[in-house]
Each structure stands twice: as structure tokens, then as C-alpha cells.
Design a protein around this motif. Sequence first.
Motif, short mmCIF file in Angstrom:
data_model
loop_
_atom_site.label_atom_id
_atom_site.label_comp_id
_atom_site.label_asym_id
_atom_site.label_seq_id
_atom_site.Cartn_x
_atom_site.Cartn_y
_atom_site.Cartn_z
N ARG A 209 33.21 -50.33 11.49
CA ARG A 209 34.45 -50.42 10.73
C ARG A 209 34.49 -51.70 9.89
O ARG A 209 34.84 -51.67 8.71
CB ARG A 209 35.63 -50.38 11.70
CG ARG A 209 36.97 -50.35 11.02
CD ARG A 209 38.08 -49.95 11.99
NE ARG A 209 38.11 -50.80 13.14
CZ ARG A 209 37.80 -50.40 14.37
NH1 ARG A 209 37.41 -49.16 14.60
NH2 ARG A 209 37.87 -51.24 15.40
N GLU A 210 34.10 -52.82 10.48
CA GLU A 210 34.12 -54.08 9.73
C GLU A 210 33.06 -54.09 8.64
O GLU A 210 33.27 -54.59 7.53
CB GLU A 210 33.91 -55.25 10.70
CG GLU A 210 34.24 -56.59 10.07
CD GLU A 210 34.29 -57.68 11.12
OE1 GLU A 210 34.53 -58.84 10.73
OE2 GLU A 210 34.10 -57.38 12.30
N GLY A 211 31.87 -53.50 8.95
CA GLY A 211 30.83 -53.42 7.92
C GLY A 211 31.26 -52.58 6.73
O GLY A 211 31.00 -52.92 5.58
N ALA A 212 31.94 -51.43 7.00
CA ALA A 212 32.43 -50.60 5.90
C ALA A 212 33.49 -51.32 5.07
O ALA A 212 33.54 -51.19 3.85
CB ALA A 212 33.00 -49.30 6.47
N LEU A 213 34.35 -52.11 5.76
CA LEU A 213 35.36 -52.87 5.01
C LEU A 213 34.73 -53.87 4.06
O LEU A 213 35.08 -53.94 2.87
CB LEU A 213 36.26 -53.60 6.02
CG LEU A 213 37.32 -54.53 5.43
CD1 LEU A 213 38.31 -53.75 4.58
CD2 LEU A 213 38.05 -55.29 6.53
N TYR A 214 33.75 -54.64 4.56
CA TYR A 214 33.10 -55.61 3.68
C TYR A 214 32.31 -54.92 2.58
O TYR A 214 32.20 -55.42 1.46
CB TYR A 214 32.20 -56.53 4.50
CG TYR A 214 32.95 -57.52 5.34
CD1 TYR A 214 33.97 -58.28 4.78
CD2 TYR A 214 32.67 -57.69 6.68
CE1 TYR A 214 34.68 -59.19 5.55
CE2 TYR A 214 33.37 -58.60 7.46
CZ TYR A 214 34.38 -59.34 6.89
OH TYR A 214 35.08 -60.23 7.64
N GLN A 215 31.73 -53.75 2.88
CA GLN A 215 30.99 -53.02 1.86
C GLN A 215 31.91 -52.57 0.73
O GLN A 215 31.57 -52.65 -0.46
CB GLN A 215 30.30 -51.81 2.51
CG GLN A 215 29.36 -51.06 1.57
CD GLN A 215 28.15 -51.88 1.17
OE1 GLN A 215 27.72 -52.75 1.92
NE2 GLN A 215 27.62 -51.63 -0.01
N ARG A 216 33.12 -52.10 1.10
CA ARG A 216 34.08 -51.70 0.05
C ARG A 216 34.50 -52.90 -0.79
O ARG A 216 34.64 -52.81 -2.02
CB ARG A 216 35.30 -51.06 0.69
CG ARG A 216 35.04 -49.68 1.24
CD ARG A 216 36.35 -48.94 1.49
NE ARG A 216 37.16 -49.62 2.49
CZ ARG A 216 37.08 -49.38 3.79
NH1 ARG A 216 36.21 -48.50 4.25
NH2 ARG A 216 37.86 -50.02 4.64
N GLN A 217 34.70 -54.05 -0.14
CA GLN A 217 35.07 -55.25 -0.90
C GLN A 217 33.96 -55.67 -1.86
O GLN A 217 34.22 -56.05 -3.01
CB GLN A 217 35.40 -56.38 0.07
CG GLN A 217 36.67 -56.15 0.88
CD GLN A 217 36.93 -57.26 1.86
OE1 GLN A 217 36.13 -58.19 1.97
NE2 GLN A 217 38.04 -57.16 2.57
N VAL A 218 32.69 -55.59 -1.41
CA VAL A 218 31.57 -55.95 -2.28
C VAL A 218 31.49 -54.99 -3.46
O VAL A 218 31.24 -55.39 -4.61
CB VAL A 218 30.27 -55.95 -1.46
CG1 VAL A 218 29.06 -56.09 -2.38
CG2 VAL A 218 30.27 -57.09 -0.46
#
Length: 551
Positions: A209-218
Motif C-alpha cells: 500500500r505504501e509503495g503504491a502511494l509513493y508510486q502514484r506521487q512519483v
Amino acid sequence: MAYYEKCIETVVEQLDKFNPEKDSPEQFLETVSTSLQTLSAQTQAFILEVLSGCLQYQRLLTIVVDAFYVRDGRLCLWADYSLFEVICYLATFQLDELGFQLFCNIIKSQPLDKMCKVPRSTYQLPKEQQLLEITKRYNRRKAEELLLRANMEEMRCAVPRSRGEPLVQDSKKQPRLQFGPRILKTPKLTFYKPNDDVPVKLNTAAILREGALYQRQVEKELQRVDQLVDGAGDFSEFLEWQKRMQAKDREEQLAAGECRRLQGKLSHEEAILARQHLMQENKQKANQKKEETAELMQQYAERRLQEERSMKELVEQVLETQKNVKVAQTKLLKVRQQIVQEVIEESRELLQRSTEAAKEEQRQRCELISQLRALEMQPTRKGKLVDLTQIPGYGLEGEMSIVELRERLALLKESQRREEEEKRDQIIQGKRAKSQELQNTVEQISLCRAAMGRSAALRWEEKKALSVGPGAPCQDERVLELQRRIEEKAAERHKQAALLHVSAPRAARPKPRAQLEAQHWLELERSRERRLRALQQEGSACGPARRLEAA
């Protein structure tokens, strides 16, 4: 789930009512079947079948449930005894007929704390905490040993020299005098620090979940950069508009703060007025209460006179009725004697009928026992030997002997074992790939966290620099209206206080709490004014520097 819960509840309720010393199972089942006429036929059949089975095997179920209470059910309630009997009967005698899935549904319909046992790990500390406790105990024991050793050394070395003791001699050095006890340094204590840097373990869902969040921000940041490269507009006008709006928001916040302060002061004035009005109302209510109390006392005296008169009349009536009671008692005694005689005759007839029925039942039992003994005395056939390699010869397709069947079953188990090993290898490889992917995601998350922390620190510094802005809160209509209302309430309060001073001299001097509240509000207003002046001065000094940074 609710259907099975209702059925089991009905069975338990009826089983609690059964008394083996007074009730017979057949009559009890008949009464239960008549009471269940309102239910459907399927529900009646299930309830009666389970209830009759529990009554039939009650001795066996009692042994099993008692053993459960002695071994594992020390904390269970005895009120659930019948429920455990029903579950034991279903698991022992009805599991093949019900099926495992239906039996699981029945178990799930019952309370979870009564059907399942809360695991041992619930009452155990985590491994990290246990390791910390072991380290602490080891350090404490080591420190106590070293401290005890140091104290023993001090006590041994602190013994003074006696008068007749010779000088200390040394084979290589000259003799030297010993003037007092020799002082030794205590050894340095060594403490082992507990392992505090134990990493916090995240589960797979949290990492993904946290990896997907940072991926969307990038991805959003990359899209913004691409738009700027493609020739998107400059943000300088937007930044200027944003600064103006932020300044306006700060002014509105200051005005809102001033409004809140004035509203608090206004509520304080209103509370004082309400207290003064309440004092006047209490005085009026006290006078009115005194008048009502006098009227009630007069009414109470009149009522007491009436009650005394009615009591005298009632005593006279009771004396008259006591004379007629004796005649009624003689009539009632005759009627009771007649009823007792009739009951005695009926009981004799019933006793005679019951003795005849008992004799008939005893005769039938004797006949049944003799028939059973005759059946037991009949000779029985002995079974013949079975050849496991012989085919039965029933003429069925694919017919085989028991030995061949065992060999085929062994081959089938071997093939199943190979398939399980292959699946296990595939699962292990998948887990390894997934763990590597999670490790990469964790590394990426740590990098993103560090970058987000740095950007958050920069934003906090900018916000802190912009928090001290120029300009005082605008004197808008809300503030002016609140100030006008406060002045009106203060004038009304002074007028009301003057009236109270004239009406009640003791209330002229203000209470200590009122003085403290007035002093508190005065100091609060002064601190607000000082803070506004400081903000104006800082804003006037920081204005040119902020404009230079924006340019």
C-alpha cells in the motif's frame, strides 16, 4: 446460521427441563412434540431426533462432558452443560449423517468463546520483549556480582595494621613503612545495553500500500515535469495570487480570533447578567414558596381531622364484621371436611389402578427377559478365513483382490506425494520472488520517506516564515458589532449591580471569583494588544525581504 442457532437453543432448553428421576423419555418426547406444532416439519424432525439421541446416550454424554469440565473446562459455566452435551452427541453420533460442512455451520452459529479455545500466544510476550527482559536480568545480575566483589575487596583491604605487625618486606626493594590501610580502586562496571534498535516489521499489505502511494506521487510529479517541458504556463502569477490569498486568509484568521475573544467577553458579561437575574428570581421564588408552604400546612391540618373521623367510623365497622366471621368459619369448616373425604376416596381408587398397571408391566418385562435369554442361548456361526489374494467374483467391472487394491492405493499415494512436492517447490519459488519484490519496495519506500521528510521540513520552514505576517486584523462589521454589544451589556450590568446594591446591601461587595475573572479578561485583552503590535512591527520589517525573495 440463525436457523441452526434457534434449533440448538430449543434442544438445550428442553434438555434442561428433563428430570430423569420423575419424567420418562417417551412421555417427555410426546409433550415436546406437541409444543413444537407451530414449527415446520423439518425443524420438528431435527429437534426431536437430536433430543431423543441425547436422552438415549445421556450416561455416555455425561461421562464425556464431566471429563471436559475437569480437564479443560474449569472456566466454563455449568449453565452450558446441556449445550456441551448436544455438541458432543452431534460430533460423536451424527457427524457422518450431517457432514463436516453442516457440522461446522452448527458450531459457528454458537458463541465463539464457548466453542473454541483463545490461543496460548495471547498471554505470552513478544520475542523482542522477552529478549529485552533477558538482557536486563543478565545486566542486573552481572552488576550485582561486580558490586559484591568490590565490596568484599574493600572490606578485606580496609582492615587496619596491628601494633606488633612487622614492616612490609620485599626481596627486591627496601623495607617500607605501612601507615594505614591500603585503598584499592573498584573495578569498572560494564553494562550491556539492550538492543533498542529492533526493526519494526511491516506486513505485506502495508508495504504494498505504501509503495503504491509513493508510486502514484512519483507519477504525478513526472506528469507535472512533462507538462512544463511541453510548454505549460509559468506559475509566477499563480504564486503571487496565492500569496495575496494567504495574506487575506491570515487577516481573516486574525479577525476571527478577535471575534472569538470578543464573543468570550460578551458571554462573560451575559453570564454576570444572568447570575444577577437569577438572584432576583430566587428571591421571588422564595417568597412565593413560603406562601405556598403556609397554605399546604393549613390543608394538611384539615386533612388530618377528616382522616381521624374516617378511622373512627372504620373501627366501628370492623367490630360489626367480627361478629359475623364466626358463623362463616363454621360453614367453611364443614365444606372443607366434605372435600377431604372425597379426595381420600379418589386417591384410593388411583392407588389401586397404579398397582394393577405396575403388575402388568412387571409381567411383560419378565416375558421380554426370557425371550432375550433364549436368543442368547442359540448357537452362532463362526466366520471363515479370508484370502486377501482371491478375487471375490461378484461379476463387477474392474474387480480386484485386496492385495492388488492395496498396491494401487500405495502407487496413488506415491503419485500424490510427488505432486505435493512439486507444488511445494513452486510455492517456495513464488515466495522467494515475492520477498525479493517486497524488499525492493521497502528500499524504494525508505528513499521516498527520506525525500518526503526533507520536503516537509522545507515546507515547515516556509510556513513558519510566512506565519508572521504584516497588518492588524481589519475592523470589520462583526468586530464593531461585538464591541458595541459588550459596551451595552457592561452598562446594563453596572445598572443591575446598582439596583442590587440598593435592594440588598450585603451583595454590594463583589465576590473574589468575580474579581479574578475580571482581572483575567483584562490581562488577556492586554496580551492580545501587545501581540498585535509585535506582529505589525515584524511584518513591517519582514515585508521588503519577503518581496525580494518572491522576485
